[in-house]
Design a protein around this motif. Structure first.
Motif, PDB file in Angstrom:
ATOM      1  N   CYS A 128       0.841  -1.207   0.000  1.00 39.04           N
ATOM      2  CA  CYS A 128       0.000   0.000   0.000  1.00 39.04           C
ATOM      3  C   CYS A 128       0.875   1.256   0.000  1.00 39.04           C
ATOM      4  O   CYS A 128       1.631   1.485   0.942  1.00 39.04           O
ATOM      5  CB  CYS A 128      -0.925   0.012   1.217  1.00 39.04           C
ATOM      6  SG  CYS A 128      -1.856   1.552   1.310  1.00 39.04           S
ATOM      7  N   ASN A 180      -1.688   2.518   4.407  1.00 34.31           N
ATOM      8  CA  ASN A 180      -3.055   2.610   4.886  1.00 34.31           C
ATOM      9  C   ASN A 180      -3.567   1.296   5.480  1.00 34.31           C
ATOM     10  O   ASN A 180      -4.686   1.222   5.945  1.00 34.31           O
ATOM     11  CB  ASN A 180      -3.929   3.028   3.690  1.00 34.31           C
ATOM     12  CG  ASN A 180      -5.351   3.289   4.069  1.00 34.31           C
ATOM     13  OD1 ASN A 180      -5.614   3.721   5.170  1.00 34.31           O
ATOM     14  ND2 ASN A 180      -6.269   2.995   3.176  1.00 34.31           N
ATOM     15  N   CYS A 238      -7.215   6.633   1.573  1.00 33.30           N
ATOM     16  CA  CYS A 238      -7.016   5.599   0.565  1.00 33.30           C
ATOM     17  C   CYS A 238      -7.025   6.246  -0.818  1.00 33.30           C
ATOM     18  O   CYS A 238      -7.826   7.128  -1.089  1.00 33.30           O
ATOM     19  CB  CYS A 238      -8.143   4.583   0.669  1.00 33.30           C
ATOM     20  SG  CYS A 238      -8.065   3.277  -0.562  1.00 33.30           S
ATOM     21  N   ALA A 239      -6.123   5.803  -1.677  1.00 30.17           N
ATOM     22  CA  ALA A 239      -6.056   6.341  -3.043  1.00 30.17           C
ATOM     23  C   ALA A 239      -6.850   5.472  -4.021  1.00 30.17           C
ATOM     24  O   ALA A 239      -6.912   5.784  -5.205  1.00 30.17           O
ATOM     25  CB  ALA A 239      -4.609   6.430  -3.498  1.00 30.17           C
ATOM     26  N   CYS A 260      -5.979   2.785  -5.254  1.00 31.12           N
ATOM     27  CA  CYS A 260      -5.054   2.422  -6.333  1.00 31.12           C
ATOM     28  C   CYS A 260      -5.275   0.994  -6.828  1.00 31.12           C
ATOM     29  O   CYS A 260      -4.839   0.636  -7.903  1.00 31.12           O
ATOM     30  CB  CYS A 260      -3.620   2.604  -5.860  1.00 31.12           C
ATOM     31  SG  CYS A 260      -3.098   1.398  -4.618  1.00 31.12           S
ATOM     32  N   MET A 261      -5.896   0.159  -5.995  1.00 34.34           N
ATOM     33  CA  MET A 261      -6.206  -1.235  -6.316  1.00 34.34           C
ATOM     34  C   MET A 261      -5.013  -2.169  -6.142  1.00 34.34           C
ATOM     35  O   MET A 261      -5.061  -3.337  -6.518  1.00 34.34           O
ATOM     36  CB  MET A 261      -6.791  -1.417  -7.744  1.00 34.34           C
ATOM     37  CG  MET A 261      -8.031  -0.629  -8.018  1.00 34.34           C
ATOM     38  SD  MET A 261      -9.437  -1.214  -7.064  1.00 34.34           S
ATOM     39  CE  MET A 261      -9.815   0.211  -6.048  1.00 34.34           C
ATOM     40  N   TRP A 265      -7.986  -1.748   7.274  1.00 35.17           N
ATOM     41  CA  TRP A 265      -7.828  -0.571   6.411  1.00 35.17           C
ATOM     42  C   TRP A 265      -8.102   0.693   7.212  1.00 35.17           C
ATOM     43  O   TRP A 265      -9.061   0.745   7.991  1.00 35.17           O
ATOM     44  CB  TRP A 265      -8.782  -0.637   5.210  1.00 35.17           C
ATOM     45  CG  TRP A 265      -8.262  -1.505   4.116  1.00 35.17           C
ATOM     46  CD1 TRP A 265      -7.645  -1.096   2.966  1.00 35.17           C
ATOM     47  CD2 TRP A 265      -8.283  -2.938   4.045  1.00 35.17           C
ATOM     48  NE1 TRP A 265      -7.281  -2.177   2.198  1.00 35.17           N
ATOM     49  CE2 TRP A 265      -7.660  -3.328   2.838  1.00 35.17           C
ATOM     50  CE3 TRP A 265      -8.750  -3.940   4.894  1.00 35.17           C
ATOM     51  CZ2 TRP A 265      -7.513  -4.645   2.451  1.00 35.17           C
ATOM     52  CZ3 TRP A 265      -8.596  -5.265   4.515  1.00 35.17           C
ATOM     53  CH2 TRP A 265      -7.989  -5.623   3.309  1.00 35.17           C
ATOM     54  N   CYS A 299      -3.777  -3.353  -3.239  1.00 33.42           N
ATOM     55  CA  CYS A 299      -4.049  -4.417  -2.253  1.00 33.42           C
ATOM     56  C   CYS A 299      -4.949  -5.490  -2.863  1.00 33.42           C
ATOM     57  O   CYS A 299      -4.608  -6.667  -2.886  1.00 33.42           O
ATOM     58  CB  CYS A 299      -4.640  -3.831  -0.972  1.00 33.42           C
ATOM     59  SG  CYS A 299      -6.086  -2.785  -1.209  1.00 33.42           S
TER      60      CYS A 299
HETATM   61  S1  SF4 Z   1      -6.485   0.664  -2.586  1.00 33.67           S
HETATM   62 FE1  SF4 Z   1      -4.322   1.307  -2.589  1.00 33.67          FE
HETATM   63  S2  SF4 Z   1      -4.235   3.044  -1.182  1.00 33.67           S
HETATM   64 FE2  SF4 Z   1      -6.172   1.984  -0.765  1.00 33.67          FE
HETATM   65  S3  SF4 Z   1      -5.665   0.545   0.850  1.00 33.67           S
HETATM   66 FE3  SF4 Z   1      -5.448  -0.592  -1.060  1.00 33.67          FE
HETATM   67  S4  SF4 Z   1      -3.274  -0.389  -1.554  1.00 33.67           S
HETATM   68 FE4  SF4 Z   1      -3.722   1.192  -0.015  1.00 33.67          FE
END
Ligand code: SF4
Ligand SMILES: Cc1cc2nc3c(=O)[nH]c(=O)nc-3n(C[C@H](O)[C@H](O)[C@H](O)COP(=O)(O)O)c2cc1C
Ligand code: SF4
Length: 260
Positions: free
Chosen positions: A201, A205, A219-220, A222-223, A215, A225
């Motif tokens: 991450c 986060n 959160c970005a 970003c996908m 969590w 995780c």
């Molecule tokens: S989506 Fe990205 S920023 Fe959000 S918790 Fe998962 S890894 Fe972290």
């Protein structure tokens, strides 16, 4: 020096292949971003910064990182964006950022890759044939882009219209604040407690508690995780339960494709 951030492998795929063609080193910025490591980066060859597009812009955490990190040696900076088809005003903002650093913006290239965003039903899942087509088309684009960089020529992407900036600049922060909560993420019973999600991450986060991820904000989306869990144990509310968890390497594996 080629620098990149990649949550699910698309940008990594392009960055590594560009670096190979340029006979240059390729640096994954994830560890530096996570550690707030702003030690200087030095390169005699042009910097080539590769980023995914998030809501018509470069990821905010990447932009913030690039603003602060000192870049020395060459003054020339290229950008490469991978997106699901609309890179928005990423190029315009990259140009602004680089000029503020007193460096030369050498243009950007846009690669249409598979859309990795899983946490919404607004975007239908792509068929495997379409994913394969996008990867192949990007692969064909790589030599042309690398050649221009090697020759020190500007990269020319499509024109960005003023109205796009007028819409995106106020829209982006509102959208990310409202539409990207961390709360709906959870790990199912499939979770083996490996901690990969915590490590991957970019915003730190995720915290492992009693062998399971938790969590936190912010959160970005970003996908990284959800896309990289080795046992596909992560879900986002009920939205992702029936969806394939995209990452490029898994796609290659599951479709018995060899990465070119
Ligand atoms: S989506 Fe990205 S920023 Fe959000 S918790 Fe998962 S890894 Fe972290
Ligand atoms: C939060 C988020 C927002 C996105 N917004 C856009 C977008 O505005 N336009 C677009 O074409 N693709 C968008 N995408 C898709 C990604 O830009 C694209 O799949 C990219 O290649 C992912 O790169 P990566 O695998 O290196 O992380 C978005 C993806 C995420 C995770
Ligand atoms: S990556 Fe998946 S299996 Fe590993 S701790 Fe996170 S949710 Fe559990």
């Amino acid at each position: 020096m080629v620098l990149y951030y990649s949550a699910t492998g698309n940008t990594e795929y392009v960055a590594k292949r560009i670096a190979k063609r340029l006979d240059d080193e390729c640096l994954d910025l994830l560890a530096r971003i996570k550690a707030n490591d702003y030690s200087e980066l030095h390169s005699e060859k042009p910097f080539v910064i590769c980023a995914p597009v998030y809501v018509a812009e470069m990821p905010v955490f990447m932009r913030d990182y690039l603003k602060k990190v000192p870049l020395s040696g060459t003054r020339d900076v290229y950008f490469i964006f991978t997106s699901g088809g609309y890179a928005g005003i990423s190029g315009m903002l990259a140009k602004h950022l680089i000029r503020k650093k007193g460096m030369h913006y050498m243009g950007h290239a846009e690669f249409q890759m598979p859309r990795n965003y899983m946490a919404s039903d607004m975007y239908p899942e792509l068929e495997a044939e379409e994913i394969e087509r996008r990867i192949h088309t990007s692969w064909l684009q790589i030599p042309r882009v690398a050649k221009r960089i090697r020759e020190g020529r500007q990269l020319k992407a499509r024109h960005i219209f003023l109205f796009e900036a007028v819409i995106t600049v106020p829209f982006h922060p509102v959208w990310t604040r409202i539409m990207q909560p961390a709360k709906p993420f959870y790990a199912t019973d499939k979770c083996i407690g490996c901690g990969k999600c915590e490590k991957i991450c970019p915003l730190n986060n995720i915290r492992m508690e009693n062998g399971k991820p938790r969590w936190e904000k912010p959160c970005a989306h970003c996908m990284a995780c959800i896309g990289n869990c080795p046992v596909e144990a992560i879900e986002f509310g009920s939205v992702t339960q029936k969806k394939k968890k995209y990452n490029l390497k898994r796609f290659f594996r599951q479709n018995r494709m060899k990465a070119k």
